[in-house]
Every structure is written in structure tokens, then in C-alpha cells.
Design a protein around this motif. Structure first.
Motif, PDB file in Angstrom:
ATOM      1  N   THR A   9       0.830  -1.198   0.000  1.00 54.02           N
ATOM      2  CA  THR A   9       0.000   0.000   0.000  1.00 54.02           C
ATOM      3  C   THR A   9       0.865   1.249   0.000  1.00 54.02           C
ATOM      4  O   THR A   9       0.577   2.236  -0.696  1.00 54.02           O
ATOM      5  CB  THR A   9      -0.922  -0.001   1.237  1.00 54.02           C
ATOM      6  OG1 THR A   9      -1.702  -1.180   1.234  1.00 54.02           O
ATOM      7  CG2 THR A   9      -1.836   1.221   1.228  1.00 54.02           C
ATOM      8  N   ARG A  10       1.967   1.195   0.770  1.00 51.24           N
ATOM      9  CA  ARG A  10       2.867   2.345   0.821  1.00 51.24           C
ATOM     10  C   ARG A  10       3.497   2.604  -0.543  1.00 51.24           C
ATOM     11  O   ARG A  10       3.627   3.747  -0.977  1.00 51.24           O
ATOM     12  CB  ARG A  10       3.949   2.117   1.877  1.00 51.24           C
ATOM     13  CG  ARG A  10       4.839   3.334   2.108  1.00 51.24           C
ATOM     14  CD  ARG A  10       5.960   3.044   3.091  1.00 51.24           C
ATOM     15  NE  ARG A  10       5.449   2.730   4.407  1.00 51.24           N
ATOM     16  CZ  ARG A  10       5.501   1.508   4.971  1.00 51.24           C
ATOM     17  NH1 ARG A  10       6.021   0.494   4.305  1.00 51.24           N
ATOM     18  NH2 ARG A  10       5.038   1.304   6.186  1.00 51.24           N
ATOM     19  N   GLU A  11       3.863   1.525  -1.226  1.00 51.07           N
ATOM     20  CA  GLU A  11       4.468   1.680  -2.537  1.00 51.07           C
ATOM     21  C   GLU A  11       3.467   2.264  -3.537  1.00 51.07           C
ATOM     22  O   GLU A  11       3.805   3.138  -4.342  1.00 51.07           O
ATOM     23  CB  GLU A  11       4.979   0.334  -3.048  1.00 51.07           C
ATOM     24  CG  GLU A  11       5.561   0.370  -4.465  1.00 51.07           C
ATOM     25  CD  GLU A  11       6.678   1.378  -4.633  1.00 51.07           C
ATOM     26  OE1 GLU A  11       6.838   1.886  -5.767  1.00 51.07           O
ATOM     27  OE2 GLU A  11       7.402   1.655  -3.651  1.00 51.07           O
ATOM     28  N   ALA A  13       0.971   4.174  -2.784  1.00 51.96           N
ATOM     29  CA  ALA A  13       0.787   5.570  -2.397  1.00 51.96           C
ATOM     30  C   ALA A  13       1.917   6.430  -2.949  1.00 51.96           C
ATOM     31  O   ALA A  13       1.697   7.539  -3.446  1.00 51.96           O
ATOM     32  CB  ALA A  13       0.724   5.681  -0.881  1.00 51.96           C
ATOM     33  N   ARG A  14       3.148   5.912  -2.888  1.00 50.15           N
ATOM     34  CA  ARG A  14       4.278   6.682  -3.420  1.00 50.15           C
ATOM     35  C   ARG A  14       4.135   6.890  -4.929  1.00 50.15           C
ATOM     36  O   ARG A  14       4.425   7.970  -5.446  1.00 50.15           O
ATOM     37  CB  ARG A  14       5.584   5.950  -3.116  1.00 50.15           C
ATOM     38  CG  ARG A  14       6.023   6.009  -1.647  1.00 50.15           C
ATOM     39  CD  ARG A  14       7.503   5.660  -1.522  1.00 50.15           C
ATOM     40  NE  ARG A  14       7.930   5.703  -0.130  1.00 50.15           N
ATOM     41  CZ  ARG A  14       8.064   4.640   0.650  1.00 50.15           C
ATOM     42  NH1 ARG A  14       7.779   3.435   0.172  1.00 50.15           N
ATOM     43  NH2 ARG A  14       8.456   4.765   1.906  1.00 50.15           N
ATOM     44  N   ILE A  17       1.484   9.530  -5.514  1.00 50.08           N
ATOM     45  CA  ILE A  17       1.992  10.857  -5.148  1.00 50.08           C
ATOM     46  C   ILE A  17       2.821  11.427  -6.284  1.00 50.08           C
ATOM     47  O   ILE A  17       2.718  12.609  -6.635  1.00 50.08           O
ATOM     48  CB  ILE A  17       2.816  10.782  -3.837  1.00 50.08           C
ATOM     49  CG1 ILE A  17       1.884  10.546  -2.641  1.00 50.08           C
ATOM     50  CG2 ILE A  17       3.623  12.065  -3.632  1.00 50.08           C
ATOM     51  CD1 ILE A  17       2.614  10.293  -1.342  1.00 50.08           C
ATOM     52  N   PRO A  27       3.564   9.205   2.227  1.00 56.50           N
ATOM     53  CA  PRO A  27       2.353   8.373   2.261  1.00 56.50           C
ATOM     54  C   PRO A  27       1.611   8.421   3.595  1.00 56.50           C
ATOM     55  O   PRO A  27       0.411   8.161   3.643  1.00 56.50           O
ATOM     56  CB  PRO A  27       2.887   6.967   1.983  1.00 56.50           C
ATOM     57  CG  PRO A  27       4.196   7.180   1.294  1.00 56.50           C
ATOM     58  CD  PRO A  27       4.761   8.432   1.880  1.00 56.50           C
TER      59      PRO A  27
END
Length: 288
Positions: A9-11, A13-14, A17, A27
């Protein structure tokens, strides 16, 4: 500290962005801390995270700058080019240029369809202006080919400056007038201490005048709000009135006030008692 996100999920989000140029510290930053335009981008990013078969984007560029607008519309176009469906709902012509097909909807029904390459004049039904300065609107109507104008607070039971400038030129040019602010910021809805007029506390003399209006309306069993809402329609150039509503009940009340029976005798009484000028166009029932 922001919430701890799973790596996948973080990836994602990046990537969003970067792709959507979201102005954020990372994130983990709460969405509530972003600007309105960046929050709009996050809405699109969240929708893409679900890998939808059909992406529905409602006014996706609302509140964003030109660069971000292009990025958002590019995302919508990429979704369609990638084989998924994309439905874009917007009243911004520039938003619609990425679409393969444009449908116009009126009163819940599709009334026209346009393929790629449409021209602006095909989609624009009317052009107009809106403000509370009737003099400026009058000059615009006189000098330009204007279909409709919205004038707020200047053709009411308390203020009638439009009769000197805007309404005559609109009648002459065939321009429709939409009246806003029929209650003059609330004074004609509830003329009590603390009531507002033209976005400021009502002057004592206007509050007293509004109370005199209430007294005459009470004699005929007519709510002041009904008289205030119906008064503008005495002029033939007036096509509609805009009345705000914060709940469905208020919408129902507005409809009832618009259809509330107002006897001609009430309008005549307001003239006789000096609350309306003689010779004003009035919404009389016995007009030919």
C-alpha cells in the motif's frame, strides 16, 4: 507520526503521489492536512487502488491547478486506453475533451450525444453572468450577447435598484433574469433582532421596514417569505429565483411558499402603505 502502512500500500501511495503530483510529506500524511486540490487527487488515487472495471470520476479537476488538471485527466484517459471503462461527470468543457463520447443530461434524461471533435457551441446552451451589482450586469447585457443573468439581492421587497438599470435592458434585449437573495441575507425570512441584510447586521430602519411588511402580510394570512419569494416574478424579464436549502424539508417549504396563494389585495395594500412604490410591476393574479 502517520499510520504504519503495509509495504504494498505504501508503494502504491508513493507511485500515486508522483504520478498525480500530490503535494504531501509522504504516504503517511493525513489527507485532512492536504489542500483541497490535493485531496481531490487522493480521491482519484483511492479509486484506482481498487483496480475498478469502470472508473467514475465526478468533477475530478475541481479545485486543482492547470498542471494537476492535465495529470488527472491523463489518468482518466489512461484508464480508458487500458481497456477499462471511464465515466467522467463534469460541467467543465476542458474536462470533457478527453472523452470519446459526451452525453448531455437535462432533468435526469439524456437529451443529446456528441462524438469526439465536438465544438464548444454544441454543448453550451446559454451564456450568462452573476453578481449582486445590477449596474455592472446592465452594462454587460447592453454590450454583449448574454442569454441569462443572475442578480442577488437587488430585486426584492426591500431593495429594487434593478428596476432602474438591469431589468429594462434585459426586457429590451430578451435576456432572462434569475433572481437570487430574495430574502436579503435572511432579513425577509425572519425580521428579528440580529437578522442580517446584505451579509451584515440589518440597519434598524430596514429591520423596522421588514416588520411592517410582516404586519401587512399577516393581515392577509400570507407568510412574509411567500410574498418575498413571489414578488420578483411581477417583472416579465424574471425567469426564475434561486433559494438556498440545507435540507429536503427546506426544499419542500420553498416549493410550498412559491405556490402559496397571495391575493392581489396584499400587493395593493403594500403600495397604499408606502412599502412598495406605485407603478412597480407586481405578480398580480388578475393580469391579462
Amino acid at each position: 507520526m502517520g499510520p504504519v502502512l503495509p509495504a504494498r500500500t505504501r508503494e502504491f501511495a508513493r507511485r500515486m503521489i508522483a504520478a498525480l503530483d500530490i503535494k504531501a510529506t509522504g504516504p503517511g500524511q493525513p489527507v485532512s492536512g492536504l489542500s483541497g486540490g490535493n485531496q481531490q487527487k487522493v480521491v482519484i488515487a483511492r479509486a484506482l487502488a481498487r483496480e475498478p472495471a469502470v472508473l467514475v470520476a465526478v468533477r475530478p479537476t475541481n479545485g486543482v491547478d492547470v498542471k494537476s488538471k492535465d495529470a488527472l485527466l491523463g489518468v482518466v484517459r489512461d484508464v480508458a486506453d487500458g481497456g477499462s471503462g471511464a465515466v467522467l461527470v463534469s460541467d467543465e468543457l476542458d474536462d470533457l475533451r478527453v472523452c470519446d463520447r459526451v452525453l448531455t443530461v437535462f432533468h435526469g434524461r439524456v437529451n443529446a450525444a456528441f462524438g469526439a471533435g465536438w465544438r464548444d457551441h454544441e454543448l453550451v446552451a446559454a451564456i450568462g453572468f452573476g453578481m449582486n451589482d445590477s449596474g455592472v450586469l446592465a452594462r454587460l447585457v447592453a454590450d454583449l450577447d448574454v442569454d441569462v443573468v443572475l442578480c442577488a439581492g437587488r430585486w426584492t421587497l426591500l431593495e429594487r435598484t434593478t428596476l432602474d438599470d438591469l431589468l429594462p435592458v434585459c426586457a429590451r434585449r430578451g435576456t432572462s433574469v434569475v433572481v437570487g437573495g430574495v430574502y436579503n441575507s435572511g432579513l425577509l425570512a425572519a425580521p428579528s433582532p440580529g437578522a442580517r441584510y446584505d451579509y451584515a447586521p440589518a440597519p434598524p430602519e430596514l429591520l423596522a421596514r421588514a416588520r411592517r411588511l410582516v404586519a401587512v402580510c399577516d393581515e392577509f394570512g400570507v407568510p412574509l417569505k411567500a410574498a418575498a419569494l413571489q414578488f420578483p416574478f411581477g417583472h416579465p424579464a424574471v425567469a426564475a429565483a434561486v433559494v438556498g436549502a440545507a435540507a429536503p424539508e427546506e426544499m419542500a417549504e420553498n416549493a410550498a411558499l412559491f405556490h402559496h396563494a397571495v391575493p392581489d389585495a396584499l400587493w395593493h395594500a403594500l403600495v397604499v402603505r408606502g412599502l412598495l412604490d406605485a407603478g412597480l410591476p407586481l405578480p398580480l393574479n388578475d393580469c391579462p
